[in-house]
Every structure is written in C-alpha cells, then in structure tokens.
Scaffold this motif. Structure first.
Motif, short mmCIF file in Angstrom:
data_model
loop_
_atom_site.label_atom_id
_atom_site.label_comp_id
_atom_site.label_asym_id
_atom_site.label_seq_id
_atom_site.Cartn_x
_atom_site.Cartn_y
_atom_site.Cartn_z
N GLN A 150 14.51 2.06 -0.51
CA GLN A 150 14.95 2.10 -0.13
C GLN A 150 15.33 1.53 0.81
O GLN A 150 15.73 1.49 2.36
N ASP A 157 17.18 -1.03 -4.15
CA ASP A 157 17.02 0.82 -3.74
C ASP A 157 16.86 0.84 -4.91
O ASP A 157 17.46 0.59 -6.04
N TYR A 159 16.44 3.54 -6.01
CA TYR A 159 17.10 4.71 -6.65
C TYR A 159 18.48 4.63 -7.84
O TYR A 159 18.21 5.20 -8.26
N LYS A 160 19.36 3.74 -7.03
CA LYS A 160 20.23 2.94 -7.63
C LYS A 160 21.38 4.63 -7.05
O LYS A 160 21.70 5.12 -7.12
N ASP A 161 21.92 5.42 -8.26
CA ASP A 161 22.53 6.38 -8.08
C ASP A 161 22.23 8.00 -8.94
O ASP A 161 22.22 8.75 -9.06
N ASP A 163 20.18 10.94 -8.85
CA ASP A 163 20.15 12.41 -8.38
C ASP A 163 18.83 12.57 -8.19
O ASP A 163 18.43 12.47 -9.49
N ARG A 290 15.81 0.33 -12.27
CA ARG A 290 16.63 1.52 -12.60
C ARG A 290 14.98 2.67 -12.84
O ARG A 290 15.09 2.67 -13.12
#
Length: 565
Positions: A150, A157, A159-161, A163, A290
């Motif tokens: 990140q 990023d 990790y994007k969104d 979890d 992603r």
C-alpha cells in the motif's frame, strides 16, 4: 519509504527527543594527523577478523557464550586504546533486552484435492514474533496479494477493498517492477524508483503490513534475484533461535505467522489452485491488480521455547576537545553479531561470519584506535558502537534509535560499516542508497585527494540500504552514510569486484563457509577505513552539519526534529 508505519514510529520518537538548533563550530585544519590515519593497517584488520571469526567465538549469536566473548574482546580493545566508556553510566555497555524464540514449525497446504506436506527448511520457513508457547492456524484461506504494497504516494494498493483479516496472504518479494508505458522493456523510474528497491520491497515491510491489516499469516515467495540472495540464506537465517526486542504487549499485535516458501513449491501451489504463477506475477506489476484467491487452505503450528536475554551494544567515546561542541556527536557503527551454531548441520556447524561482519567490527576498532591516537581530539565527540542483533532485524540499532545514550538532535551523522573489501585496493567506494546526504559530497572530497571516486550503488535492486544498521538511525532523522566496497579493483579486469561480491553472496553469505580466505587482501579495506575516519573527523570539526538532500524520504524527519524547541 513514505509509509504510515514509518511516519507513526518516527512521530512517536520525535515527541520524546530533547532538541535544539545546531551550533556552528569553527573551521578546523583540513586533514587529521597522518600518523593516526596510518595506524589503520591491513594486518591489524586481519588480526581482529581472525579473532572474532574464530571457532572460539561460536558464531557470535546474541545470548550465548559467543556474545560474552565478543563483548569482552571489544571492551578490552576500547579500554586498551584509552577510549572512555560510551554509556553515561560509566560502562561500555548499553543493555538491549531481547526475547529469544526457538520455534518448531509445521505447515500443510491444501489446494482442491491436492495436499502439500511441507518440509521445514527445504520447502518453507515459518516463525512467530509473538511471545507465546504456541501459535496455531487452522484452515486459513490463501489470497495472493501481489507485492503486498500500500503506497499512496504512488497511487498503489495491492489490497483494493479486499478484507484479509483472518486470511493467509501470499506475497512476492521486492517492489512491483512497473514497466514504462512507452517502453515496456524498461522500468518506470517514477514508480518505486525503477530498478532500486524501496522499503516496500523489504521482507520487514511485508510482515508489517500483514500485521496492520489483520492477516493470520503472511507467506513471502522466495526468488533469488528479487530477494538478493539464494534460498539457503533464508533457510539459515530463519532457522534456530530468533530474537525480538522485549515488548510489554508480547508482540501480540504482530501477524501470528511469518513465513517464506520456496519458489518451486509456490509454483506447484499456484498450479494446483488453477493459476499460472508467471501470469499472476505479471499481473501484480499493474496498478489495477486485485487480490487473487488461491482456492487453497493453510495450517500452521509453531511450538516455541522462550527465554529472556540481556544483549549488549558495546559503546566507547572520545570526548570532544571543545567544551562548546563536545555534547555533539559523530557516531560510527558496525554489528558484532552473526548466526551462531547449528549442530544439526553436517560438517562445520559454526557460522563464523568473517566477512559478515567481523570485518566491519575490525574496521570500527581500527577507526576508533586512529581517533585515540590523534594528538588532539576533534572539537565534537566521537562514538564507536558495535551493535547487537543486526541479523535479527537491526534490533540493536533500533534500540539505540529509540533509547539513545545521547540526543539524536545533537548526533550529526552515523557512519556504518557492514562487510569490508577483502579483494584489494579499488579506485572507488560505493555509496549504498546513494543520493541521500551531503556526507557523500564529503566522502567524494576525501577520495578525490587519493585520485579515487564515489560510485553509485552497483546493486540498488537488492535494497542493501534497508538491510543494515544505519537505516534505523536514518528513520529517526540522523544523516547516515553507508559506504561499501568499490567495484573497480586495481590490477584486476573490469567487473572483477562485482563478480567477487556475487560469488560471496552465492557461496558464503550466511553460511558456515564465511571464513577468512587464503587470498584475502585487506589493504583496500584499510584504505577505505582511513577514508571513513577522515570523513567522520571532518564532520566532528567543520562548521556545517551534514544534511539530507532534497528528495530523501528522511529529510522531513530531520527538519522537524531540529525545529523543535
């Protein structure tokens, strides 16, 4: 390395530092005493290296007889030189509280119907930083997160969104190798500094971000070129007892499992999960990458034996001759520790660490002796510190950075030595992490009088700057110089120096074979130590303080530090 993790730790430290504006010292003579400089010799370097890397020192692992012998040797050397104890309490020792963790790891992977029985050392290594008797992870989903980065300043990023809490994340080592849009065969210098590794590429960052995001385990896929060393280095460095700085929370905020997996087994895992490893790696250098679920599960168990260890940074001091400036310091560092012994190895079980880093400690001692021989001490004080637990993650240097014996705001520079040149005199000296500080300009000035030059880091992709002790001081603002062996060895073919470095990495680095070799020639190392002695001497005498250059990630930290009342 403009990460939130670094910013937070730096901010906490700055809040605790007592600082004041720099005092400009009067000008001094341009060179130190010639007899003092000439006291640095190849024979004396070799004498120290032979002693420290002998089997009697058992590989110099913290918390062992090897540490006790090393500390006694260093203190005796400093005392014989007539240098004062470096700790204000009147001793040569700064205590560094560590916790030793000897873990027995097990790992199993499932990808569909395929079960992978993983062999410790051969297929994987796994440790925990938590001070607990056992860590257990069951049926954890695996997710490939590319390089696991990140980096908001790069708009990146991985990790994007997604979890990743409770999951096992699988990451590539080093930075995303982002190609140029107009020339895909070349790297984009505006992204992660092109070829040069940033802190995002270091394994330390990978585990830090895994901890921050709540992952259950983090697995780094080893590749020799991006890592900068072969699998054997991972195997030897992450086996046996590991150390962490003592922590009141027992490191319970750290990711429970920190692991590496061999490249061969990673490729098998990806294939069994229906993914092509090379295709996934290629996708990971795009900003739109992603996370990819691996359709696989992981089990880990690590049984730990714990012990508390009081390790030691060994510190000596030459007080400055001018009472107005004697509370300002120039700091020299070299790590004394290595990997100890591994009785399970066939043949020689001792990691003698001759080049890494008995040579650096020998250089520290020779420079200290040269200072002690000066007819008059420099105006500012000089500190000589042999730090512990570098091989465990720069722990001794980190401890000093957070609990300094002298204010960091009055520490003008740190000059670090880690692995000296055993292959003869060179026309150059490399600056690891070049382009950072005005100390490099001072180094160039000193070298020019010898008809030598400063060379840029020959292997910036290996991230050496983030792998040695000066980094911990740089993180808290102290201008740092890590000058390494040159590559242009006099009387040898072009490329000889780099070839020897690569041979050492492939054959001896973090192996029992890192011993004094019959063909060593430390005359070049002695020449380099005279240069570093003079660089520090000039900092200790000259009017202006060293500073970080524009573009350095450490510049703002220092400026904020010095601006405090």
């Amino acid at each position: 390395m403009k990460t939130q993790l670094l910013t937070a730790s730096v901010g906490a430290l700055l809040a605790s530092c007592a600082t004041q504006a720099p005092v400009v010292a009067p000008a001094a003579s341009p060179q130190p005493d010639a007899a003092a400089l000439d006291s640095i010799t190849a024979d004396d370097l070799l004498r120290h290296v032979r002693a420290l890397s002998s089997d009697a020192f058992e590989g110099r692992l913290p918390g062992t007889l090897g540490e006790a012998k090393t500390a006694a040797y260093l203190i005796e050397q400093f005392r014989t030189m007539g240098l004062a104890p470096g700790n204000p309490d009147g001793s040569y020792v700064q205590r560094v509280p560590l916790v030793g963790i000897t873990g027995t790891p097990k790992m199993q992977l499932w990808a569909g119907p395929k079960k992978f029985e993983m062999k410790p050392g051969t297929d994987f290594v796994a440790v925990t930083s938590r001070f607990v008797p056992e860590v257990s992870v069951r049926d954890s989903e695996l997710v490939f997160v590319g390089y696991g980065v990140q980096a908001p300043e790069y708009g990146w990023d991985d990790y994007k969104d997604v979890d990743v809490r409770g999951k096992t994340i699988v990451m590539l080592i080093n930075d995303p190798a982002v190609p140029r849009a107009d020339d895909p065969a070349r790297l984009d210098d505006k992204m992660f500094r092109g070829k040069a590794m940033t802190y995002y590429g270091r394994w330390t960052y990978k585990y830090e971000i895994a901890s921050k995001l709540g992952a259950t385990a983090a697995i780094i896929v080893h590749e020799t070129e991006p890592a900068g060393y072969p699998w054997a280095v991972v195997q030897n460095s992450w086996s046996g007892e590991q150390f962490e700085l003592a922590a009141a929370d027992k490191n319970m905020g750290r990711v429970p499992v920190q692991a590496w997996i061999s490249n061969e087994r990673a490729r098998e895992l990806f294939a069994a999960s229906g993914l092509d490893f090379d295709a996934a790696k290629a996708a990971a250098v795009r900003r739109d990458f992603r996370p990819m679920p691996l359709k696989a599960l992981a089990n880990f168990s690590i049984r730990n034996s714990l012990r508390e260890v009081q390790s030691q940074n060994i510190v000596a001091r030459l007080p400055g001759s001018d009472p107005v400036y004697a509370d300002e310091h120039v700091l020299y560092t070299a790590h004394w520790d290595h990997l100890g012994r591994n009785p399970s190895l066939p043949g020689d079980p001792i990691f003698n660490g001759a080049l890494d880093n008995a040579t650096g400690v020998a250089g520290l001692l020779e420079i200290a002796e040269a200072y002690a021989r000066l007819p008059e001490a420099p105006k500012r004080s000089a500190l000589f510190m042999a730090v512990t637990a570098e091989e465990q993650g720069l722990l001794g240097a980190r401890h000093y950075a957070t609990q300094p014996l002298y204010p960091l705001s009055r520490t003008l520079a740190v000059i670090n030595m880690d692995g000296l040149n055993p292959w003869g005199p060179t026309r150059d000296m490399q600056v690891i992490g070049s382009g950072q500080t005005t100390l490099e300009d001072l180094l160039q000035d000193v070298l020019a009088r010898q008809n030598r030059v400063v060379a840029a880091d020959a292997e910036p992709e290996k991230g050496f700057y983030y792998r040695s002790d000066q980094f911990e001081l740089a993180k808290v603002g102290v201008p740092a110089l890590y000058a390494d062996s040159g590559s242009e060895v006099i009387g040898k073919p072009e490329g000889y120096g780099l070839q020897k470095r690569r041979e050492y990495t492939a054959n001896d680095y973090h192996k029992p074979s890192d011993e004094v070799k019959p063909d060593w020639d430390l005359s070049g190392a002695a020449q380099d130590m005279r240069v570093l002695m003079e660089v520090g001497w000039r900092v200790a005498n000259e009017r202006h303080w060293p500073r970080w250059k524009d573009g350095s990630e450490f510049k703002a930290v220092r400026e904020a530090q010095l601006a405090q009342p």
